[in-house]
Scaffold this active site. Structure first.
Site, PDB file in Angstrom:
ATOM      1  N   CYS A 176      75.559  27.766   4.832  1.00  0.00           N
ATOM      2  CA  CYS A 176      74.753  28.175   3.673  1.00  0.00           C
ATOM      3  C   CYS A 176      75.591  29.002   2.687  1.00  0.00           C
ATOM      4  O   CYS A 176      76.478  28.459   2.051  1.00  0.00           O
ATOM      5  CB  CYS A 176      73.504  28.900   4.158  1.00  0.00           C
ATOM      6  SG  CYS A 176      72.218  29.002   2.916  1.00  0.00           S
ATOM      7  N   HIS A 232      71.069  25.445   8.657  1.00  0.00           N
ATOM      8  CA  HIS A 232      71.402  26.571   9.535  1.00  0.00           C
ATOM      9  C   HIS A 232      71.349  26.178  11.009  1.00  0.00           C
ATOM     10  O   HIS A 232      70.288  26.271  11.622  1.00  0.00           O
ATOM     11  CB  HIS A 232      70.397  27.710   9.311  1.00  0.00           C
ATOM     12  CG  HIS A 232      70.609  28.457   8.051  1.00  0.00           C
ATOM     13  ND1 HIS A 232      71.375  29.598   7.989  1.00  0.00           N
ATOM     14  CD2 HIS A 232      70.142  28.252   6.797  1.00  0.00           C
ATOM     15  CE1 HIS A 232      71.374  30.056   6.744  1.00  0.00           C
ATOM     16  NE2 HIS A 232      70.644  29.262   5.997  1.00  0.00           N
ATOM     17  N   GLU A 284      72.394  27.795  13.551  1.00  0.00           N
ATOM     18  CA  GLU A 284      72.091  28.957  14.411  1.00  0.00           C
ATOM     19  C   GLU A 284      70.590  29.216  14.503  1.00  0.00           C
ATOM     20  O   GLU A 284      70.125  29.900  15.403  1.00  0.00           O
ATOM     21  CB  GLU A 284      72.842  30.196  13.906  1.00  0.00           C
ATOM     22  CG  GLU A 284      72.239  30.921  12.712  1.00  0.00           C
ATOM     23  CD  GLU A 284      72.473  30.241  11.363  1.00  0.00           C
ATOM     24  OE1 GLU A 284      72.920  29.073  11.339  1.00  0.00           O
ATOM     25  OE2 GLU A 284      72.185  30.886  10.332  1.00  0.00           O
TER      26      GLU A 284
END
Lengths: 79, 229
Positions: free
Chosen positions: B86, B203, B205
């Site tokens: 990002c 994302h 994660e």
């Protein structure tokens, strides 16, 4: 010395903000508006005696930070 | 193996990355302050998501000139694995480690939602654990994810398999309807010429535990761990 730096989007790069502003202007009956492109204007105060030298320095500032030359053009004016 | 997560003023996914690596994948991780000038001891560097320097000037522009970025560029040039997520992707383009730029979303809105993402190249150190053209569910959360590059660059990226991820339908069709932000060629993530730098807007994660609604991002970390093992 005072410099003015104009950073504008390159031709052909879509400007959704400009499009939205144009849409708003049309809603307000400014029917003559054909296109809106949004850019940035910076005023920079610099210490320096030589306009030529400072212009070269400003160009470097634009290339390295102030503009992203993948999508933007810049123009420098020194007063 | 040790992961280093760079913390810029305004990073806000640094702890998420740390959590995923340390607690989900059980690997060593540490934070790297943006003023640090050494990456010694780290095997993979992550530039996390967030709003470094308040997105002033352009997203990622000011962070790209942070002292640590000299080290990150040197680390990448030597073949070290660098993952930008990002805002991290935006920083990598501003630093010149990846080509192109990330512009304002075509709809002008900040978009925060789970989207299907297709793995276009599964032979990178970041994607090897995925299947070719596998579609995974990974959330995006950005206002500036509209990938742009000149025609020559995009042609080169496409021709050399450097597009790692693309926004697609759940069935894997790359269509305009499946493109959330207007990115050229539906690009969601690209790798460097050497393949050791990945920038991606989704994302991973946030998609590594079933409790968070998706495990589609696990492959990114599992691939890196496998590449470093």
């Amino acid at each position: 010395m005072k410099a003015k730096v104009y950073v504008t989007l390159k031709k052909g790069v879509l400007d959704p903000q400009g499009k939205a502003v144009m849409g708003a202007l049309k809603t307000m009956s400014f029917d003559e508006v054909r296109d809106v492109r949004i850019g940035k204007f910076m005023e920079i105060e610099i210490d320096g005696a030589s306009i030529e030298k400072e212009e070269a320095r400003l160009r470097e500032m634009c290339e390295r930070l102030l503009a992203n030359t993948v999508i933007e053009n810049y123009r420098i004016e020194i007063e | 193996m040790k992961f280093g997560i760079v913390v810029f003023p305004g990073s806000n996914c640094d702890h998420d990355c740390y959590h995923a690596i340390k607690h989900v994948f059980k690997k060593d991780a540490g934070y790297i302050w943006h003023k640090d000038t050494s990456l010694k001891g780290y095997d993979c560097v992550i530039l996390p998501g967030g709003f470094s320097y308040g997105d002033y000037l352009r997203t990622g522009a000011i962070a790209s000139s942070s002292p640590v970025m000299n080290e990150v560029v040197g680390f990448a040039k030597k073949g070290g694995l660098v993952l930008g997520i990002c805002n991290g992707f935006q920083i990598l383009t501003e630093a010149g480690l990846l080509p192109g730029a990330l512009m304002r979303n075509r709809g002008l809105k900040f978009i925060c939602k789970h989207v299907p993402v297709r793995v276009d190249n599964n032979s990178t150190p970041f994607t090897a654990k995925y299947g070719k053209n596998e579609v995974v569910d990974i959330p995006i959360a950005h206002a500036d994810g509209n990938y742009f590059a000149d025609a020559e660059t995009t042609k080169r990226l496409e021709g050399s398999g450097r597009i790692a991820f693309r926004y697609s339908t759940a069935a894997g069709a790359v269509t305009d309807e499946a493109n959330p932000n207007g990115a050229l060629l539906n690009i969601a993530g690209i790798v460097s010429e050497g393949g050791n730098v990945l920038g991606m807007m989704p994302h991973p994660e946030r998609a590594s535990e079933p409790e968070l609604g998706s495990v589609g991002g696990r492959g990114v970390f599992e691939s890196i761990i496998s590449a470093l093992s």
